[in-house]
Scaffold this motif. Structure first.
Motif, PDB file in Angstrom:
ATOM      1  N   LEU A 206       0.833  -1.202   0.000  1.00  0.00           N
ATOM      2  CA  LEU A 206       0.000   0.000   0.000  1.00  0.00           C
ATOM      3  C   LEU A 206       0.869   1.254   0.000  1.00  0.00           C
ATOM      4  N   LEU A 207       1.957   1.230   0.775  1.00  0.00           N
ATOM      5  CA  LEU A 207       2.842   2.395   0.841  1.00  0.00           C
ATOM      6  C   LEU A 207       3.455   2.706  -0.516  1.00  0.00           C
ATOM      7  N   TYR A 208       3.876   1.667  -1.236  1.00  0.00           N
ATOM      8  CA  TYR A 208       4.555   1.882  -2.514  1.00  0.00           C
ATOM      9  C   TYR A 208       3.610   1.807  -3.714  1.00  0.00           C
ATOM     10  N   ALA A 209       2.308   1.660  -3.457  1.00  0.00           N
ATOM     11  CA  ALA A 209       1.344   1.605  -4.559  1.00  0.00           C
ATOM     12  C   ALA A 209       1.388   2.846  -5.447  1.00  0.00           C
ATOM     13  N   PRO A 210       1.589   4.054  -4.901  1.00  0.00           N
ATOM     14  CA  PRO A 210       1.682   5.221  -5.803  1.00  0.00           C
ATOM     15  C   PRO A 210       2.820   5.100  -6.820  1.00  0.00           C
ATOM     16  N   ALA A 211       3.944   4.512  -6.417  1.00  0.00           N
ATOM     17  CA  ALA A 211       5.046   4.351  -7.365  1.00  0.00           C
ATOM     18  C   ALA A 211       4.685   3.346  -8.450  1.00  0.00           C
ATOM     19  N   MET A 212       3.996   2.258  -8.070  1.00  0.00           N
ATOM     20  CA  MET A 212       3.552   1.289  -9.076  1.00  0.00           C
ATOM     21  C   MET A 212       2.566   1.928 -10.041  1.00  0.00           C
ATOM     22  N   LEU A 213       1.606   2.688  -9.487  1.00  0.00           N
ATOM     23  CA  LEU A 213       0.612   3.334 -10.343  1.00  0.00           C
ATOM     24  C   LEU A 213       1.270   4.347 -11.258  1.00  0.00           C
ATOM     25  N   ALA A 214       2.282   5.049 -10.764  1.00  0.00           N
ATOM     26  CA  ALA A 214       3.001   6.003 -11.609  1.00  0.00           C
ATOM     27  C   ALA A 214       3.647   5.291 -12.788  1.00  0.00           C
ATOM     28  N   ALA A 215       4.237   4.120 -12.549  1.00  0.00           N
ATOM     29  CA  ALA A 215       4.837   3.356 -13.646  1.00  0.00           C
ATOM     30  C   ALA A 215       3.764   2.871 -14.614  1.00  0.00           C
ATOM     31  N   PHE A 216       2.607   2.439 -14.089  1.00  0.00           N
ATOM     32  CA  PHE A 216       1.487   2.069 -14.959  1.00  0.00           C
ATOM     33  C   PHE A 216       1.131   3.229 -15.877  1.00  0.00           C
ATOM     34  N   LEU A 217       1.011   4.416 -15.288  1.00  0.00           N
ATOM     35  CA  LEU A 217       0.631   5.588 -16.068  1.00  0.00           C
ATOM     36  C   LEU A 217       1.695   5.943 -17.097  1.00  0.00           C
ATOM     37  N   GLY A 218       2.970   5.749 -16.735  1.00  0.00           N
ATOM     38  CA  GLY A 218       4.034   5.962 -17.712  1.00  0.00           C
ATOM     39  C   GLY A 218       3.889   5.028 -18.891  1.00  0.00           C
ATOM     40  N   GLY A 219       3.593   3.761 -18.627  1.00  0.00           N
ATOM     41  CA  GLY A 219       3.375   2.808 -19.704  1.00  0.00           C
ATOM     42  C   GLY A 219       2.154   3.148 -20.533  1.00  0.00           C
ATOM     43  N   LEU A 220       1.087   3.587 -19.872  1.00  0.00           N
ATOM     44  CA  LEU A 220      -0.130   4.001 -20.574  1.00  0.00           C
ATOM     45  C   LEU A 220       0.170   5.154 -21.533  1.00  0.00           C
ATOM     46  N   ALA A 221       0.913   6.149 -21.034  1.00  0.00           N
ATOM     47  CA  ALA A 221       1.260   7.297 -21.874  1.00  0.00           C
ATOM     48  C   ALA A 221       2.155   6.873 -23.038  1.00  0.00           C
ATOM     49  N   ALA A 222       3.115   5.980 -22.766  1.00  0.00           N
ATOM     50  CA  ALA A 222       4.019   5.534 -23.825  1.00  0.00           C
ATOM     51  C   ALA A 222       3.271   4.785 -24.914  1.00  0.00           C
ATOM     52  N   ALA A 223       2.319   3.940 -24.517  1.00  0.00           N
ATOM     53  CA  ALA A 223       1.550   3.190 -25.511  1.00  0.00           C
ATOM     54  C   ALA A 223       0.666   4.118 -26.327  1.00  0.00           C
ATOM     55  N   LYS A 224       0.040   5.092 -25.663  1.00  0.00           N
ATOM     56  CA  LYS A 224      -0.826   6.019 -26.390  1.00  0.00           C
ATOM     57  C   LYS A 224      -0.032   6.871 -27.380  1.00  0.00           C
ATOM     58  N   SER A 225       1.194   7.202 -27.022  1.00  0.00           N
ATOM     59  CA  SER A 225       2.029   7.997 -27.926  1.00  0.00           C
ATOM     60  C   SER A 225       2.805   7.137 -28.912  1.00  0.00           C
ATOM     61  N   ARG A 226       2.596   5.810 -28.839  1.00  0.00           N
ATOM     62  CA  ARG A 226       3.260   4.853 -29.737  1.00  0.00           C
ATOM     63  C   ARG A 226       4.779   4.992 -29.673  1.00  0.00           C
ATOM     64  N   LEU A 227       5.295   5.004 -28.449  1.00  0.00           N
ATOM     65  CA  LEU A 227       6.731   5.206 -28.249  1.00  0.00           C
ATOM     66  C   LEU A 227       7.553   4.083 -28.876  1.00  0.00           C
ATOM     67  N   ALA A 228       7.085   2.838 -28.715  1.00  0.00           N
ATOM     68  CA  ALA A 228       7.851   1.709 -29.250  1.00  0.00           C
ATOM     69  C   ALA A 228       7.940   1.780 -30.768  1.00  0.00           C
ATOM     70  N   GLU A 229       6.831   2.154 -31.407  1.00  0.00           N
ATOM     71  CA  GLU A 229       6.847   2.248 -32.872  1.00  0.00           C
ATOM     72  C   GLU A 229       7.766   3.372 -33.344  1.00  0.00           C
ATOM     73  N   ARG A 230       7.751   4.490 -32.615  1.00  0.00           N
ATOM     74  CA  ARG A 230       8.517   5.654 -33.070  1.00  0.00           C
ATOM     75  C   ARG A 230       9.997   5.567 -32.719  1.00  0.00           C
ATOM     76  N   ARG A 231      10.310   4.952 -31.560  1.00  0.00           N
ATOM     77  CA  ARG A 231      11.682   5.007 -31.064  1.00  0.00           C
ATOM     78  C   ARG A 231      12.316   3.641 -30.813  1.00  0.00           C
ATOM     79  N   GLY A 232      11.513   2.560 -30.855  1.00  0.00           N
ATOM     80  CA  GLY A 232      12.022   1.250 -30.465  1.00  0.00           C
ATOM     81  C   GLY A 232      13.209   0.766 -31.286  1.00  0.00           C
ATOM     82  N   ARG A 233      13.337   1.239 -32.535  1.00  0.00           N
ATOM     83  CA  ARG A 233      14.440   0.803 -33.392  1.00  0.00           C
ATOM     84  C   ARG A 233      15.350   1.959 -33.795  1.00  0.00           C
ATOM     85  N   ASP A 234      15.213   3.071 -33.099  1.00  0.00           N
ATOM     86  CA  ASP A 234      16.032   4.258 -33.366  1.00  0.00           C
ATOM     87  C   ASP A 234      17.277   4.184 -32.484  1.00  0.00           C
TER      88      ASP A 234
END
Length: 425
Positions: A206-234
């Motif tokens: 419970l104490l570290y749940a905000p850090a986990m959720l922050a990482a979830f949100l980072g992944g959510l943002a990366a997927a929405k911006s298609r980071l892997a497609e744009r930068r994964g092979r750069d």
């Protein structure tokens, strides 16, 4: 499925397979006992103390950040897969989180109270409620969560330093001996200890749940911006990002290690955790970009090089549960009862062959089915029925084979589009 999509999904699987080894290292030390985690104290052999310090600086927290990031990234693909299949995403997501929670609860009681699957399941429901955030809003919320958690840990940590005295090894010895005896006892003793440890473990989650959720949100943002497609092979971008984030990550890791494993005493632990919360994402980013760069070079000479890690990534849940089963057998009364008897270096050395065997078994299993047993179970729960067997031709990692022809069944086609990005612990 087009070749670019196959490469992208395979890259995410590779990162998950890589992170799985880091999680094995941390969990092995935790399961082995408190002396092992921190190198055995001042009287322990120097190699053990150095190894424990390096693990805290370079490994602890970093790979869970990467796993959590990939969990958020996969969330977007699961939603897209449901949409392509013409299925409502909410019931699928609810069934999946319920299945993940049930697996986590069994895992925590039977094998390892420090389980994160239950926390992932609960936070997945929160992520569902936040799915409509824009990329910028998701990143801002993630940064806010990390700053607030770090401030809380730092404030409480500094109060601990100012108002308490260091706990000596002599004062802690009776409690440590009692705990070791319980873990080395019979199965009933081990289960009882797990149940007694659960409240503290849940409090830590419970104490570290905000850090986990922050990482979830980072992944959510990366997927929405298609980071892997744009930068994964750069390669230029990967190299630049890895080098820019490395100093901050290494510096924060060194501070956390000094606070947890010396030269500072244990009162500084939470202060070190405050620094780790802010800097672990930087080191995790550097690791991920560096690994992709190395695999680009290896893949140019040996095309199958990333395949083994990708297979492990697709079967991460099965591997995670298997690791806990093996560690419980080695260190608890279920088997050898080596709790708090093995040195840090010995435990770390044992992680290498264990992971190697898992990679070999995963490659063997991949020739027969695309997923591990835990993944098949969770997919069945998610879809509300037993999933259809996929053709043998799709079992080869995407980076090493031509993409198979798209199936006629739209639900099966959507599932295949989401292959390799399922949540992992």
């Amino acid at each position: 499925m087009s070749p670019p999509r196959a490469r992208r999904l395979d890259e995410l699987d590779v990162l998950r397979g890589f992170a799985l080894f880091g999680i094995l290292v941390v969990n092995a030390l935790l399961v082995a006992g408190p002396s092992t985690v921190y190198g055995g104290g001042p009287g322990a052999p120097a190699p053990d103390r150095v190894a424990a310090w390096l693990v805290i600086a370079l490994v602890t927290a970093k790979f869970y950040v990467l796993f959590s990031f990939l969990f958020g990234y996969s969330f977007v693909f699961q939603a897209r897969a449901a949409r392509r299949a013409g299925a409502a995403f909410a019931p699928r997501h609810l069934r999946r989180t319920a299945g993940l929670f049930a697996l986590g609860a069994l895992h925590a009681v039977l094998l390892y109270p420090g389980d994160v699957l239950t926390t992932y399941a609960v936070l997945a429901l929160v992520l569902y409620g936040l799915r409509g955030l824009t990329v910028r809003a998701a990143l801002r919320l993630a940064a806010t969560l990390l700053l607030l958690l770090s401030a809380l840990l730092l404030g409480y940590g500094l109060l601990t330093v100012a108002l308490t005295e260091p706990v000596t090894a002599t004062a802690y010895a009776p409690r440590a001996a009692e705990r070791a005896a319980a873990y080395r006892g019979d199965a009933a003793s081990v289960l009882g200890t797990h149940l007694r440890d659960l409240p503290a473990a849940l409090g830590t989650d419970l104490l570290y749940a905000p850090a986990m959720l922050a990482a979830f949100l980072g992944g959510l943002a990366a997927a929405k911006s298609r980071l892997a497609e744009r930068r994964g092979r750069d390669r230029a971008w990967l190299r630049r990002t890895a080098l820019r984030t490395l100093p901050l990550g290494l510096g924060g890791g060194a501070v956390a290690a000094c606070c947890a494993s010396g030269p500072l005493d244990g009162r500084w632990f939470l202060a070190g955790q405050a620094v780790s919360v802010l800097t672990a994402p930087a080191l995790a980013t550097s690791y991920a970009c560096g690994l992709l760069l190395l695999l680009r070079r290896a893949g140019d000479r040996v095309p199958a090089a990333p395949g083994v890690l990708a297979v492990a990534g697709r079967m991460a849940l099965s591997h995670y549960l298997t690791q806990s089963l093996v560690l419980a057998w080695v260190f608890s009364g279920y088997g050898l009862g080596l709790y708090d008897r093995a040195g840090t270096v010995a435990v770390l050395a044992g992680c290498v062959p264990l992971y190697g065997v898992q990679l070999a078994l995963g490659a063997w299993l991949a020739a027969r089915t695309r997923y591990g047993p835990a993944e098949h179970l969770l997919r069945a729960v998610t879809r509300g029925r037993r999933p259809r067997a996929l053709p043998r031709g799709v079992t080869t990692p995407a980076s090493t084979a031509a993409p198979p022809a798209a199936p006629a069944d739209p639900e099966q086609r959507a599932d295949r589009a989401g292959d390799g990005v399922r949540p992992a612990p």
